[in-house]
Design an enzyme around this catalytic site. Structure first.
Site, mmCIF file in Angstrom:
data_model
loop_
_atom_site.group_PDB
_atom_site.id
_atom_site.type_symbol
_atom_site.label_atom_id
_atom_site.label_comp_id
_atom_site.label_asym_id
_atom_site.label_seq_id
_atom_site.Cartn_x
_atom_site.Cartn_y
_atom_site.Cartn_z
ATOM 1 N N ASP A 14 0.817 -1.227 0.000
ATOM 2 C CA ASP A 14 0.000 0.000 0.000
ATOM 3 C C ASP A 14 0.845 1.268 0.000
ATOM 4 O OD1 ASP A 14 -3.021 -0.967 0.557
ATOM 5 O OD2 ASP A 14 -1.630 -2.240 1.666
ATOM 6 N N HIS A 16 0.684 3.543 -2.536
ATOM 7 C CA HIS A 16 -0.254 4.574 -3.014
ATOM 8 C C HIS A 16 0.456 5.742 -3.689
ATOM 9 C CE1 HIS A 16 -4.077 3.018 -1.373
ATOM 10 N NE2 HIS A 16 -3.324 2.517 -0.402
ATOM 11 N N ASN A 122 -6.732 -3.180 -4.922
ATOM 12 C CA ASN A 122 -8.044 -2.720 -5.374
ATOM 13 C C ASN A 122 -7.986 -1.326 -5.987
ATOM 14 O OD1 ASN A 122 -7.438 -1.910 -2.597
ATOM 15 N ND2 ASN A 122 -9.434 -0.913 -2.612
ATOM 16 N N HIS A 123 -6.905 -0.579 -5.741
ATOM 17 C CA HIS A 123 -6.769 0.748 -6.351
ATOM 18 C C HIS A 123 -6.192 0.667 -7.756
ATOM 19 C CE1 HIS A 123 -7.592 3.774 -3.108
ATOM 20 N NE2 HIS A 123 -7.544 2.668 -2.392
ATOM 21 N N HIS A 211 -4.425 -9.367 -0.964
ATOM 22 C CA HIS A 211 -4.851 -7.965 -0.807
ATOM 23 C C HIS A 211 -6.371 -7.937 -0.678
ATOM 24 C CE1 HIS A 211 -3.934 -3.593 -1.346
ATOM 25 N NE2 HIS A 211 -5.221 -3.566 -1.651
ATOM 26 N N HIS A 239 -3.752 -4.266 1.936
ATOM 27 C CA HIS A 239 -5.023 -3.536 1.937
ATOM 28 C C HIS A 239 -5.323 -2.875 3.283
ATOM 29 C CE1 HIS A 239 -8.930 -2.211 0.658
ATOM 30 N NE2 HIS A 239 -9.519 -2.866 1.619
#
Length: 700
Positions: A14, A16, A122-123, A211, A239
């Site tokens: 994660d 990001h 999921n992103h 995830h 996640h």
């Protein structure tokens, strides 16, 4: 002890990249921390880096984000240091979806010193017609190995990447992000299988990267640890953003779970306030050791809760100056948190200067909140999140449960900004559960509509809802035809209701319907892209056609126009009998030709095609009283670009009526068209009010 039999793996999840990239203060936080993670990996000379999903924050990251990521990967992952482990499994199976189905360090055209293995989150999950994600771009560039991607949504077979270094063997399993409800149901139905090596299956260290939701957000909106196979040794769980990187043993399955958490604060919730770490995993034989590495470039985040009712000696709701007292108390709390952040930063010069501060105030008990904006302006130069520095909330009182009423107090426990996961599907379901009967769904199911809206919101599938409605409508019509239902409204409604209830029970069939509708939507989007490209080529052709003889001596000067295509159409309407594109005659083209006989000045205005309704098209056909006047005048006419989709039909009686007021074409218009030497053909099947005059003049 590091030796030739020990794997050293850097663990992170994660990251990001690109989160708040346009923020002037926090825009570069993710890129700086990503460089720190790769720098730790390089200094510790790890065998490879293992990422647990959500490398990117957006499904379609910006060019700046992709460029910064490529720059970091090229800087840290390429070099002359040899890779000490080998791949034993069939790489064509592990990377079957890639055009280059092998690990990047074995590519003879690349010089990789530190491989990276990653699953998608999921992103940054695969979307679109070709089901591609941002990680596929990095994989195609040879900078990252994307694994753990499932090829089927009906049955999942997780095949491990088999690694060996000396006498230590690792079976690396990965499963990219899948909607939790679907994966939960697949586990229950025994549709998820983890394949094991045939030879010496007990000699492998089994490492699994996943995830999904670990904490329970709903009945099926998470993955229980008990669903995973008990032969696994260690699970890396992505996640979840709270850092719990120390391996914790599951008492039932006997495997260990490590939750590294995120490397950037993406929500101002208590879980994000925990100190951020990455892990250095050592594996030798069947033994392991996880070493925690604190991240130094992460922006500090301090959070505190205040309950005003707990301080009756300080705050009395009946006091007229209680609001000023509350504000002074909050300022004191913020100053204390800023002092703590400054002390922590003194020992770490790499830490960003401005911290994140969050003060949550519970004003239950008759208190009133003060102005947040004015309070925030006092800390504009001292904190990184001045707009979110303070948050007021109060607990709703629980009412007695009534059979006829829903208790909304239970539905609204905490806002999304405070860590509660609100999903589009849940919001759609809650809406229809509490809506009036007249707006309830009678054909679609709440679940199917929720997933379609989720695709529309998260993946920008603009045709998702429309295609789902069309698909369900076609399927219901086929069902009614097969049942040969009588053409009575009550019987039809009853059959539709039964059919809808049967679909709600068969969740697998409903999932298949949603997938089919999404496939249609993606195909429809691809067709739109082709049409846009074709129209661009056509625009260039139209611009080339009007490149010569562009002057009209007898007409007023035309207003400049941004797009050559519509300008060509406006001029083509003067004294000739076809539309601008010359493909087929449209009713709107005929109207513009009639109006051209009065020497009017055209002022084209571009109007989006989808904003034009059928009623608007017919409304534009109403006769204009000013057409009966023989005086010379100037008028602005809106030229609509939407004639590719909207065809206006002109009744012959109205055309004849207008022709009676204009006995012949303007001589100027016909001469200007003749001088250009452009001949527009028209379809013989459609009515041509100017064929008898204009065509003969052009022929001459």
């Amino acid at each position: 002890r590091d030796d030739e039999d020990t794997f050293k793996i850097l663990i992170a999840t994660d990251i990001h990249l690109g989160y708040l990239e346009k923020d002037p203060v926090r825009g570069n936080d993710t890129f700086v921390t990503f460089n720190e993670i790769l720098d730790h990996a390089q200094k510790n000379e790890v065998d490879f880096v293992l990422l647990g999903g959500d490398l990117f924050h957006e499904n379609k990251p910006s060019r700046k984000t992709v460029h910064s990521c490529l720059e970091s990967l090229r800087r840290y992952c390429m070099g002359d240091r040899p890779v000490q482990f080998e791949i034993l499994s069939d790489q064509a199976v592990n990377f079957h979806y890639s055009k280059f189905p092998w690990v990047n360090y074995q590519d003879r055209n690349l010089n990789i010193s530190m491989p990276i293995f990653s699953i998608h989150g999921n992103h940054d999950d695969p979307t679109g017609t070709d089901a591609l994600c941002a990680l596929d771009i990095l994989s195609c560039a040879g900078l990252l190995n994307h694994f753990g991607r499932s090829a089927s949504v009906e049955k999942i077979d997780i095949s491990p990447v088999l690694l060996r270094k000396g006498r230590t063997k690792i079976a690396l399993y990965g499963l990219g992000a899948i909607p939790d409800e679907r994966l939960y149901r697949m586990f229950v139905n025994k549709q998820v299988t983890m394949l094991r090596p045939k030879e010496d299956e007990d000699s492998w260290f089994n490492l699994f990267v996943i995830h999904q939701n670990r904490s329970k957000h709903g009945a099926t909106n998470y993955i229980p640890e008990q669903f995973l196979d008990d032969f696994i040794n260690l699970v890396i769980w992505g996640h979840e953003h709270e850092c719990k990187i120390a391996p914790f043993q599951n008492e039932q399955q006997r495997f260990y779970v490590s939750q590294p958490g995120s490397s950037v604060v993406t929500s101002l919730s208590p879980g994000e306030a925990v100190k951020k770490h990455i892990g250095l995993l050592h594996v030798k034989g069947k033994k392991m050791k996880m070493q925690k590495i604190a991240l130094e470039t992460v922006r500090t985040f301090y959070m505190e809760d205040i309950v005003l009712a707990d301080h009756p000696d300080l705050f009395n709701p009946d006091n007229p100056k209680v609001t000023q007292a509350i504000q002074a108390f909050c300022m004191e709390k913020v100053e204390l948190m800023l002092d703590d952040a400054e002390r922590e930063r003194l020992g770490n010069p790499r830490q960003p200067e401005k911290p994140l501060i969050r003060l949550r105030v519970d004003y239950t008990g008759g208190f009133e909140p003060f102005g947040v904006h004015r309070f925030s302006q006092k800390y504009m130069d001292r904190v990184a999140n001045p707009k979110d520095i303070i948050y007021f909330f109060r607990h709703r009182e629980q009412k007695e449960k009534d059979d006829n009423e829903l208790n909304f107090g239970k539905l609204v426990s905490r806002p999304a900004s405070e860590g509660t996961t609100l999903r589009v599907e849940d919001l759609v379901k809650q809406y229809f559960q509490t809506a009036e009967k007249k707006v309830q769904l009678s054909l679609l199911t709440e679940r199917g509509m929720g997933e379609a809206v989720q695709e529309f919101v998260d993946k920008e599938e603009k045709d998702a809802i429309e295609e789902l409605v069309k698909f369900q409508l076609e399927k219901t019509q086929r069902f009614l035809k097969e049942r040969r239902t009588d053409a009575e409204e009550e019987k039809i409604d009853e059959e539709v209701r039964k059919f809808r209830e049967s679909r709600k029970k068969n969740t697998e069939e409903e999932d298949e319907e949603v997938r089919e509708a999404m496939t249609r939507a993606r195909a429809h989007r691809s067709e739109d892209v082709v049409l846009v490209a074709a129209s661009s080529d056509e625009e260039l052709m139209d611009t080339g056609m009007k490149g010569t003889g562009d002057s009209d001596d007898g007409l007023p000067a035309t207003v400049s126009r941004g797009r050559g295509r519509a300008r060509g159409r406006a001029r083509g309407g003067r004294g000739q009998s076809s539309t601008a594109r010359g493909s087929s005659q449209r009713g709107r083209g005929s109207i513009s030709q009639v109006s051209a006989t009065s020497s009017r000045t055209y002022k084209p205005v571009s109007v989006p095609a989808k904003n034009k309704t059928i009623m608007d098209a017919f409304r534009s056909l109403k006769p204009d009283a000013s057409l009966n006047s023989s005086k010379s005048y100037s008028e602005d006419i809106i030229d609509d670009d939407s004639d590719l989709e909207d065809i206006s039909i002109v009744p012959s009686s109205k055309v004849n009526q207008r022709l009676s007021t204009t006995p012949s074409l303007s001589k100027r218009g016909s001469q200007s068209q003749t001088s250009r030497g452009v001949d527009f053909e028209s379809d013989e099947d459609e009515f041509d009010p100017f064929k008898s005059t204009a065509t003969s003049r052009r022929t001459k």
